[in-house]
Write an enzyme that holds these catalytic residues in place. Structure first.
Site, mmCIF file in Angstrom:
data_model
loop_
_atom_site.group_PDB
_atom_site.id
_atom_site.type_symbol
_atom_site.label_atom_id
_atom_site.label_comp_id
_atom_site.label_asym_id
_atom_site.label_seq_id
_atom_site.Cartn_x
_atom_site.Cartn_y
_atom_site.Cartn_z
ATOM 1 N N SER A 1 0.800 -1.225 0.000
ATOM 2 C CA SER A 1 0.000 0.000 0.000
ATOM 3 C C SER A 1 0.828 1.268 0.000
ATOM 4 C CB SER A 1 -0.923 -0.005 1.221
ATOM 5 O OG SER A 1 -0.168 -0.012 2.398
ATOM 6 N N THR B 1 -2.608 2.663 3.114
ATOM 7 C CA THR B 1 -1.886 3.928 3.286
ATOM 8 C C THR B 1 -1.332 3.864 4.686
ATOM 9 O OG1 THR B 1 -3.424 5.180 1.891
ATOM 10 C CG2 THR B 1 -2.308 6.429 3.612
ATOM 11 N N THR C 1 1.392 7.002 0.701
ATOM 12 C CA THR C 1 0.602 5.932 0.088
ATOM 13 C C THR C 1 0.985 5.685 -1.370
ATOM 14 O OG1 THR C 1 -1.693 5.208 -0.304
ATOM 15 C CG2 THR C 1 -1.209 7.503 -0.764
ATOM 16 N N ARG D 1 -4.050 9.908 -11.255
ATOM 17 C CA ARG D 1 -5.040 10.099 -10.174
ATOM 18 C C ARG D 1 -4.317 10.493 -8.883
ATOM 19 N NH1 ARG D 1 -5.873 7.562 -4.865
ATOM 20 N NH2 ARG D 1 -8.053 7.848 -4.333
ATOM 21 N N THR E 1 -7.088 6.999 6.231
ATOM 22 C CA THR E 1 -6.861 6.004 5.186
ATOM 23 C C THR E 1 -8.237 5.586 4.668
ATOM 24 O OG1 THR E 1 -6.911 4.184 6.765
ATOM 25 C CG2 THR E 1 -4.762 5.123 6.292
ATOM 26 N N GLY E 2 -8.256 4.974 3.503
ATOM 27 C CA GLY E 2 -9.533 4.561 2.920
ATOM 28 C C GLY E 2 -9.784 5.319 1.623
HETATM 29 N N1 ASP Z 1 -6.574 7.141 0.888
HETATM 30 C C1 ASP Z 1 -5.773 6.517 -0.130
HETATM 31 C C2 ASP Z 1 -6.121 7.089 -1.467
HETATM 32 O O1 ASP Z 1 -7.290 7.269 -1.734
HETATM 33 C C3 ASP Z 1 -5.899 5.049 -0.236
HETATM 34 C C4 ASP Z 1 -6.000 4.276 1.038
HETATM 35 O O2 ASP Z 1 -5.876 4.794 2.124
HETATM 36 O O3 ASP Z 1 -6.182 3.083 0.965
HETATM 37 O O4 ASP Z 1 -5.236 7.294 -2.260
#
Ligand code: ASP
Length: 348
Positions: A80, A199, A217, A227, A250-251
């Site tokens: 990640s 992340t 991340t 992106r 995160t997310g």
């Molecule tokens: N927040 C991160 C993103 O959207 C991804 C993650 O935390 O899994 O790039």
């Protein structure tokens, strides 16, 4: 997991790479009398241990956070972040990272940067050595090169195999021919069974009561090239105010971009909410606004995605929370480092 590096291989392959204190970190100062706290996302146990060691030695809280997450950035087995991060849809690893420094209210970030193992340390250089806050893509890479960051191939064999399987199985009508199912390694199948996110965020309250934080991340797996998620956006993937507290996330990044969520958590704490209540209020806000778009709404009216938050206030109170259960956070409270469960807005 077959093909994974064992701990000794990992340590020798990364011993030279973890050392972000070399570029841009301040010399340690005197140690204060406040109890330090270090928090991180659930994958950050080693990060909180290292960061705590550094703040106890008088290091700046941001330098401690960056050096802590550098362990995970350099870990090829963590898909990640940094080395070993899952690539974009073209098979290229693109990283996002940001930092914020409490005592100066400084911030810096890099987005969609390629070939650099420690983007959080590059973000610190953006903060310290430019008048800007955010550098992206080629410009970020040129800047990192100018500051002496080594270039490396971030795409590990394991990450490439996961990406290749994803690529080969996307469209039955294209000309890529997937390997037969029984030849596919278990880790490839397991990784592809879910939408891969991940992340690391780390917030540090040092012995003077000063804050520093970073989020780093490789973003969403197989994302559209270019992106940029929430992690490098100050206020979305992280935020702090040295008089209030620090928060990160995160997310699904888009949800945090649309709600400036980490800023909301810090503002909640400014109004006197506990870290837990500030996080839950933010989760509720995201749950309310996001489902206005049917693409982000499940049949039961709840969000199709999850986000997690980690927050610490100036008093050293901390919490982790998510929209859906299952999240975890790492914490070092000065006594021990451990991973604990996060509270959630919904039960399921
Ligand atoms: N927040 C991160 C993103 O959207 C991804 C993650 O935390 O899994 O790039």
């Amino acid at each position: 997991m077959k093909g994974r590096l064992n701990r000794r291989d990992f340590m020798s392959s990364t011993a030279a790479s973890v050392g972000t204190l070399a570029i841009g970190a301040a010399a340690p100062k005197t140690v204060g009398d406040r109890a330090p706290i270090v928090i991180a996302s659930g994958n950050g146990l080693r990060a909180v241990e290292r960061a705590m060691q550094l703040v106890r030695g008088g290091h700046d809280p941001l330098d401690a956070a960056i050096e802590g997450v550098a362990i995970v950035e350099a870990d090829p087995n963590d898909h990640s972040v940094g080395l070993g991060g899952l690539p974009n849809e073209e098979g290229v690893v693109e990283l996002d990272a940001a930092v914020m420094h409490g005592p100066t209210h400084g911030g810096g970030s890099v987005a969609a940067i390629r070939n650099i193992m420690h983007p959080a340390a590059v973000a610190r250089q953006v903060m310290q050595r430019t008048r800007h806050c955010l550098l992206v893509g080629e410009g970020a890479l040129d800047f990192a090169r100018a500051h002496g960051f080594p270039e490396v191939n971030l795409l590990t064999v394991e990450a490439r195999k996961i990406w290749l399987r994803w690529k080969e199985t996307r469209d039955a009508n294209d000309d890529w021919l997937p390997e037969p199912e029984d030849k596919v390694a278990a880790y490839v199948r397991e990784t592809l069974a879910r939408r891969i996110t991940g992340t690391i965020h780390c917030s540090v309250l040092d012995t003077h009561g000063d804050l520093g934080c970073t989020t780093t991340t490789s973003g969403l797996a197989f994302k559209i090239p270019g992106r940029v998620g929430d992690s490098p956006i100050l206020g979305a993937g992280l935020y702090l105010d040295n008089e209030v507290g620090s928060a990160g996330s995160t997310g699904l990044g888009e949800a945090n971009l649309l709600n400036l969520s980490s800023y909301l958590v810090v503002e909640g704490m400014r109004r006197g909410l506990s870290p837990k209540d500030a996080i839950m209020e933010t989760c509720k806000r995201i749950a309310t606004t996001s489902v206005r778009d049917p693409r982000r709404r499940r049949g039961d009216g709840k969000t199709t995605f999850n986000v997690s938050f980690y927050a610490v206030n100036k008093k050293g109170q901390y919490a982790g929370g998510c929209i859906y259960p299952g999240g975890s956070m790492a914490v070092h409270d000065g006594t021990s480092a451990r991973v604990i469960g996060c509270d959630s807005l919904y039960d399921k």
